[in-house]
Write a protein that holds these residues in place. Structure first.
Motif, mmCIF file in Angstrom:
data_model
loop_
_atom_site.group_PDB
_atom_site.id
_atom_site.type_symbol
_atom_site.label_atom_id
_atom_site.label_comp_id
_atom_site.label_asym_id
_atom_site.label_seq_id
_atom_site.Cartn_x
_atom_site.Cartn_y
_atom_site.Cartn_z
ATOM 1 N N HIS A 197 -82.698 -7.262 33.074
ATOM 2 C CA HIS A 197 -81.933 -6.832 34.258
ATOM 3 C C HIS A 197 -80.438 -7.069 34.061
ATOM 4 C CE1 HIS A 197 -85.530 -5.865 36.330
ATOM 5 N NE2 HIS A 197 -85.920 -7.093 36.550
ATOM 6 N N TYR A 198 -80.098 -8.178 33.412
ATOM 7 C CA TYR A 198 -78.680 -8.420 33.102
ATOM 8 C C TYR A 198 -78.133 -7.299 32.224
ATOM 9 C CZ TYR A 198 -74.776 -9.788 30.217
ATOM 10 O OH TYR A 198 -73.582 -9.761 29.543
ATOM 11 N N MET A 199 -78.838 -6.969 31.159
ATOM 12 C CA MET A 199 -78.358 -5.974 30.211
ATOM 13 C C MET A 199 -78.140 -4.626 30.901
ATOM 14 S SD MET A 199 -80.782 -6.954 26.953
ATOM 15 C CE MET A 199 -80.210 -5.592 25.924
ATOM 16 N N GLU A 200 -79.116 -4.198 31.668
ATOM 17 C CA GLU A 200 -79.033 -2.877 32.281
ATOM 18 C C GLU A 200 -77.990 -2.822 33.392
ATOM 19 O OE1 GLU A 200 -83.565 -1.391 31.295
ATOM 20 O OE2 GLU A 200 -83.111 -2.045 33.325
ATOM 21 N N GLY A 201 -77.724 -3.962 34.021
ATOM 22 C CA GLY A 201 -76.746 -3.989 35.105
ATOM 23 C C GLY A 201 -75.332 -4.248 34.655
ATOM 24 N N HIS A 202 -75.149 -4.551 33.357
ATOM 25 C CA HIS A 202 -73.818 -4.895 32.859
ATOM 26 C C HIS A 202 -73.443 -4.105 31.615
ATOM 27 C CE1 HIS A 202 -74.730 -8.333 35.473
ATOM 28 N NE2 HIS A 202 -73.427 -8.450 35.598
ATOM 29 N N GLY A 203 -73.873 -2.858 31.546
ATOM 30 C CA GLY A 203 -73.393 -1.957 30.506
ATOM 31 C C GLY A 203 -73.954 -2.180 29.128
ATOM 32 N N SER A 204 -75.087 -2.880 29.029
ATOM 33 C CA SER A 204 -75.733 -3.061 27.736
ATOM 34 C C SER A 204 -76.943 -2.126 27.658
ATOM 35 C CB SER A 204 -76.140 -4.522 27.547
ATOM 36 O OG SER A 204 -76.597 -4.749 26.228
#
Length: 318
Positions: A197-204
């Motif tokens: 979820h971090y990756m998808e929400g922060h441009g990764s």
């Protein structure tokens, strides 16, 4: 996402135009339409592709024809630590999705005899490597009739970074219960859903189906274990490693940008594979790194939950 978007996550259409076209067509056939959704269960947090269908041999031959595997991972170390306290002398083990057998190499002759170790993998090069090391090797789905071990054949089953690729989840768990001896254990590692979820929400990177189609949580594992009469005994997230995180985030955010048609990142990624291309990609990734500072600040505030893997130990009672 569309079949075209998903395809770009795996194959550069500039670098491999023919393979890209074939992959787009294959994804549309696999899904029965040109799009796939990612949904989330409101009760247990399980994330899943819709349609919930796994990629098969054709998908992986198009998307990743030359797989590579790390020789050591945190989940290997954590599993070895747990096994050391169980007493494994004379016990049998099978690694599902064993790759080139790097995990098995760590436990052979230390925790298990080579003759008591079995392995499952589809990749032909991996099968050859496993057999050359003396492991009894299967190349079929453990859910299928072609997989021949008898009931209660194994004391320990390993599934590292495999379960998120699999559909027919109830069939998988029914088979695990069938194959496990009484008091046996399954060790599973999957991507950490919070990190995803971090990756998808922060441009990764997007955790793109049909490569990964299940996003597992502790509650989801607990629910499916209870449904099959198994026990979720331990659930842990990989500890956060700042340097490893920064290296991966710089690369993954570059690759996400390289999926955008017409971008400089896409152009460089699409150049013929060479040392110059690798240097070009590295230079662009490093040049873009300062733009990642807000995302890194968020990660620093939430680092306790952002390790790469989620690791579980599941037990079968007497």
């Amino acid at each position: 996402m569309t079949a075209d978007q998903a395809s770009r996550s795996f194959v550069s259409p500039r670098q491999y135009p023919d393979r890209s076209r074939k992959l787009i067509s294959h994804l549309s056939l696999l899904w029965g339409r040109d799009t796939c959704d990612i949904r989330k269960c409101a009760d247990c947090g399980f994330g899943f592709a819709d349609p919930f269908v796994a990629g098969g041999a054709e998908f992986y031959n198009l998307a990743a024809p030359h797989p590579s595997y790390p020789t050591m991972k945190w989940e290997y170390e954590r599993t070895i630590e747990e096994l050391s306290g169980l007493g494994t002398a004379g016990k049998t083990a099978i690694d599902v999705g064993a790759g080139f057998g790097y995990f098995l190499d760590h436990i052979k002759d230390k925790l298990f005899r080579a003759s008591d170790i079995y392995a499952v993998d589809y990749n032909e090069a991996a099968q050859q490597a496993l057999r050359s090391k003396g492991y009894k090797t299967f190349s079929v789905d453990l859910r299928e009739d072609g997989f021949t071990p008898m009931k209660e054949a194994f004391d320990i089953i390993f599934m590292f970074q495999v379960f998120e690729h699999m559909d027919r989840v109830d069939d998988v768990f029914a088979r695990l219960k069938y194959l496990l001896k009484a008091q046996g254990s399954v060790f599973i590692a999957v991507p950490n859903d919070i990190r995803t979820h971090y990756m998808e929400g922060h441009g990764s990177l997007i955790d793109m189906p049909p490569n990964h189609i299940g996003r597992w949580t502790k509650d989801a594992f607990d629910a499916v274990c209870r449904r099959h009469g198994l026990q979720l005994s331990v659930c842990e997230r990989e500890p956060f490693d700042l340097l490893k995180f920064l290296r991966e985030d710089i690369v993954d955010s570059f690759l996400r940008r390289a999926e955008k048609p017409g971008s400089v990142s896409e152009f460089v990624r699409g150049l013929p594979r060479s040392k110059a291309q690798r240097i070009g990609q590295a230079m662009i990734a490093l040049a873009l790194a300062p733009s990642r500072l807000p995302a890194w600040a968020y990660a620093a505030r939430n680092s306790s939950t952002l390790g790469s893997a989620l690791w579980v130990k599941i037990d079968k009672g007497a």
